[in-house]
Scaffold this motif. Sequence first.
Motif, PDB file in Angstrom:
ATOM      1  N   GLU A  15       0.870  -1.147  -0.093  1.00  0.00           N
ATOM      2  CA  GLU A  15      -0.033   0.015  -0.121  1.00  0.00           C
ATOM      3  C   GLU A  15       0.983   1.199  -0.038  1.00  0.00           C
ATOM      4  O   GLU A  15       1.806   1.208   0.737  1.00  0.00           O
ATOM      5  N   ALA A  16       0.551   2.266  -0.827  1.00  0.00           N
ATOM      6  CA  ALA A  16       1.226   3.605  -0.811  1.00  0.00           C
ATOM      7  C   ALA A  16       0.251   4.442  -0.299  1.00  0.00           C
ATOM      8  O   ALA A  16      -0.790   4.957  -0.913  1.00  0.00           O
ATOM      9  N   GLU A  17       0.986   5.384   0.720  1.00  0.00           N
ATOM     10  CA  GLU A  17       0.197   6.623   0.908  1.00  0.00           C
ATOM     11  C   GLU A  17       0.702   7.484  -0.172  1.00  0.00           C
ATOM     12  O   GLU A  17       1.695   7.650  -0.747  1.00  0.00           O
ATOM     13  N   GLU A  24       9.388   4.963  -1.622  1.00  0.00           N
ATOM     14  CA  GLU A  24       9.380   5.093  -0.197  1.00  0.00           C
ATOM     15  C   GLU A  24       8.221   4.021   0.246  1.00  0.00           C
ATOM     16  O   GLU A  24       8.558   3.418   1.172  1.00  0.00           O
ATOM     17  N   ALA A  25       7.294   4.119  -0.246  1.00  0.00           N
ATOM     18  CA  ALA A  25       6.106   3.158   0.117  1.00  0.00           C
ATOM     19  C   ALA A  25       6.525   1.865   0.054  1.00  0.00           C
ATOM     20  O   ALA A  25       6.289   0.585   0.787  1.00  0.00           O
ATOM     21  N   ALA A  26       7.282   1.359  -1.273  1.00  0.00           N
ATOM     22  CA  ALA A  26       7.777  -0.172  -1.207  1.00  0.00           C
ATOM     23  C   ALA A  26       8.864  -0.444  -0.199  1.00  0.00           C
ATOM     24  O   ALA A  26       9.022  -1.694   0.357  1.00  0.00           O
ATOM     25  N   GLU A  27       9.461   0.481   0.062  1.00  0.00           N
ATOM     26  CA  GLU A  27      10.713   0.405   1.004  1.00  0.00           C
ATOM     27  C   GLU A  27      10.191   0.236   2.376  1.00  0.00           C
ATOM     28  O   GLU A  27      10.565  -0.724   3.299  1.00  0.00           O
ATOM     29  N   CYS A  37      19.623   7.183  -7.880  1.00  0.00           N
ATOM     30  CA  CYS A  37      19.645   8.727  -7.583  1.00  0.00           C
ATOM     31  C   CYS A  37      18.537   9.102  -6.868  1.00  0.00           C
ATOM     32  O   CYS A  37      18.832  10.236  -6.046  1.00  0.00           O
ATOM     33  N   ARG A  38      17.449   8.566  -6.763  1.00  0.00           N
ATOM     34  CA  ARG A  38      16.351   8.949  -6.032  1.00  0.00           C
ATOM     35  C   ARG A  38      15.657  10.392  -6.642  1.00  0.00           C
ATOM     36  O   ARG A  38      15.374  11.134  -5.787  1.00  0.00           O
ATOM     37  N   CYS A  76       9.385   5.755  -9.773  1.00  0.00           N
ATOM     38  CA  CYS A  76       8.819   5.477  -8.718  1.00  0.00           C
ATOM     39  C   CYS A  76       9.444   6.332  -7.515  1.00  0.00           C
ATOM     40  O   CYS A  76       9.018   6.613  -6.491  1.00  0.00           O
ATOM     41  N   CYS A  77      10.888   6.795  -7.741  1.00  0.00           N
ATOM     42  CA  CYS A  77      11.657   7.580  -6.812  1.00  0.00           C
ATOM     43  C   CYS A  77      10.947   9.085  -6.392  1.00  0.00           C
ATOM     44  O   CYS A  77      11.084   9.786  -5.579  1.00  0.00           O
TER      45      CYS A  77
END
Length: 94
Positions: A15-17, A24-27, A37-38, A76-77
């Motif tokens: 789940e991703a806020e 970040e949500a995946a991590e 690089c993010r 995604c970053c």
Amino acid sequence: MKHKVKIEPAGLEFEAEEFDSILEAAEKAGIDFPYRCRQGVCTACVCINKNGGKVSYGDMPPVITPDEEEKGYTFCCIGHALSDLVLYHPNIEK
Ligand code: FES
């Protein structure tokens, strides 16, 4: 608001806020998600958006060609899920 993100072909789901980037949500979900690089530059985190789900980059959209956009390239970053997503990344493992 939370949205479901599915990663193919690994079959992972998290789940991703909306305030978190997809990375970040995946991590937070303990997924070993590729990145370097993010900052939306290197493409390590780029997935293909398979369900036409909505992703917001705020006022910092990545620099991509119309062809890449058409193919559903999703950074995604720096991208935030605004709907449920089905994303393809060949190098994410279970
Ligand atoms: S980690 Fe480099 S573009 Fe996302």
